[in-house]
Design a protein around this motif. Sequence first.
Motif, short mmCIF file in Angstrom:
data_model
loop_
_atom_site.label_atom_id
_atom_site.label_comp_id
_atom_site.label_asym_id
_atom_site.label_seq_id
_atom_site.Cartn_x
_atom_site.Cartn_y
_atom_site.Cartn_z
N GLY A 85 2.41 -8.60 5.27
CA GLY A 85 3.53 -8.35 4.06
C GLY A 85 3.38 -8.36 2.99
N ASP A 86 1.90 -8.19 2.66
CA ASP A 86 1.30 -7.60 1.38
C ASP A 86 1.22 -6.17 1.22
N THR A 87 2.15 -5.43 1.34
CA THR A 87 2.30 -3.98 1.10
C THR A 87 1.75 -3.30 0.06
N LEU A 88 2.11 -3.97 -1.18
CA LEU A 88 1.40 -3.64 -2.53
C LEU A 88 -0.08 -3.83 -2.52
N ALA A 89 -0.47 -4.75 -2.13
CA ALA A 89 -2.20 -4.91 -1.99
C ALA A 89 -2.62 -3.97 -0.82
N ALA A 90 -2.13 -3.42 0.14
CA ALA A 90 -2.30 -2.64 1.16
C ALA A 90 -2.45 -1.08 0.52
N LYS A 91 -1.22 -1.00 -0.37
CA LYS A 91 -1.35 0.41 -1.00
C LYS A 91 -2.71 0.48 -1.91
N SER A 92 -2.92 -0.58 -2.68
CA SER A 92 -3.92 -0.59 -3.81
C SER A 92 -5.28 -0.49 -2.84
N PHE A 93 -5.52 -1.14 -1.91
CA PHE A 93 -6.76 -1.34 -1.20
C PHE A 93 -6.82 0.01 -0.72
N LEU A 94 -6.07 1.01 -0.08
CA LEU A 94 -6.29 2.15 0.48
C LEU A 94 -6.51 3.10 -0.51
N MET A 95 -5.89 3.04 -1.85
CA MET A 95 -6.14 3.94 -2.92
C MET A 95 -7.57 3.71 -3.35
N SER A 96 -8.14 2.77 -3.03
CA SER A 96 -9.64 2.23 -3.61
C SER A 96 -10.68 2.54 -2.83
N GLY A 97 -10.33 3.21 -1.69
CA GLY A 97 -11.36 3.91 -0.77
C GLY A 97 -12.05 5.07 -1.24
N PRO A 98 -12.88 5.64 -0.41
CA PRO A 98 -13.59 6.85 -0.70
C PRO A 98 -12.54 8.13 -0.81
N LYS A 99 -13.02 9.11 -1.53
CA LYS A 99 -12.23 10.32 -1.87
C LYS A 99 -12.18 11.11 -0.63
N SER A 100 -12.76 10.90 0.36
CA SER A 100 -12.75 11.57 1.54
C SER A 100 -11.65 11.26 2.45
N LEU A 101 -10.94 10.12 1.88
CA LEU A 101 -9.61 9.80 2.69
C LEU A 101 -8.46 10.68 2.34
N MET A 102 -8.68 11.27 1.43
CA MET A 102 -7.48 12.24 1.07
C MET A 102 -7.44 13.59 2.20
N LYS A 103 -8.61 13.76 3.06
CA LYS A 103 -8.51 14.78 3.85
C LYS A 103 -7.97 14.06 5.29
N ASP A 104 -7.69 12.72 5.18
CA ASP A 104 -7.40 12.07 6.31
C ASP A 104 -5.84 11.91 6.64
N ALA A 105 -5.34 12.29 7.83
CA ALA A 105 -3.76 12.41 8.29
C ALA A 105 -3.32 11.07 8.05
N LEU A 106 -4.34 10.15 8.54
CA LEU A 106 -3.86 8.54 8.67
C LEU A 106 -3.64 7.85 7.15
N PHE A 107 -4.55 8.46 6.40
CA PHE A 107 -4.24 7.76 4.66
C PHE A 107 -3.19 8.24 4.48
N HIS A 108 -2.59 9.57 4.56
CA HIS A 108 -1.09 9.99 4.07
C HIS A 108 -0.08 9.43 4.72
N TYR A 109 -0.42 9.22 6.02
CA TYR A 109 0.70 8.50 6.97
C TYR A 109 0.87 7.17 6.25
N ASN A 110 -0.26 6.44 6.26
CA ASN A 110 0.01 5.09 6.10
C ASN A 110 0.35 4.90 4.50
N MET A 111 -0.03 5.66 3.58
CA MET A 111 0.44 5.77 2.23
C MET A 111 2.11 6.04 2.25
N ALA A 112 2.48 6.90 3.06
CA ALA A 112 3.85 7.41 3.09
C ALA A 112 4.39 6.12 3.73
#
Length: 153
Positions: A85-112
């Motif tokens: 239920g902590d979606t704000l923390a989820a978004k923040s945590f995902l954004m703190s990941g490696p730059k290579s996440l930007m090429k990952d479909a699941l990164f963008h899907y989950n961020m959406a």
Amino acid sequence: MNEERCLAAAEGYLQLEMPVEAVLEIERLPVNVRQGVHSSELELAAQMMQKHWNRGAELASLLCALKPSKRAYFLHAAYCLHETGDTLAAKSFLMSGPKSLMKDALFHYNMACYCAVLGDVEEASRHLIPALELDPALRKIALSDEDLKGITF
């Protein structure tokens, strides 16, 4: 105690979708082995199968600290946080990941998904477009995803 046997048994239990038994095998291991990457990965899979999101987030966060370049750990940690239920923390945590996440479909899907849940429809759409371009199979999932209700694509 044979550590390899316990780890192999835990893997086998996970393949059989028996997460409780997998965790029991992992708990038999010495603490130093239990806190290692392989054991933590197995326990994370078991905890996620059981929908134990708080423990999953804890384990995935530990794995992120141990292997900060491994994208999957950040995806799992964020997903577990979102499920608590902590979606704000989820978004923040995902954004703190490696730059290579930007090429990952699941990164963008989950961020959406996270942006949509947080009410930022515009940012959600900006992430959903590359997610669907990188992995067109996600379109079918997106059509029935409750998190993405109200997002046009």
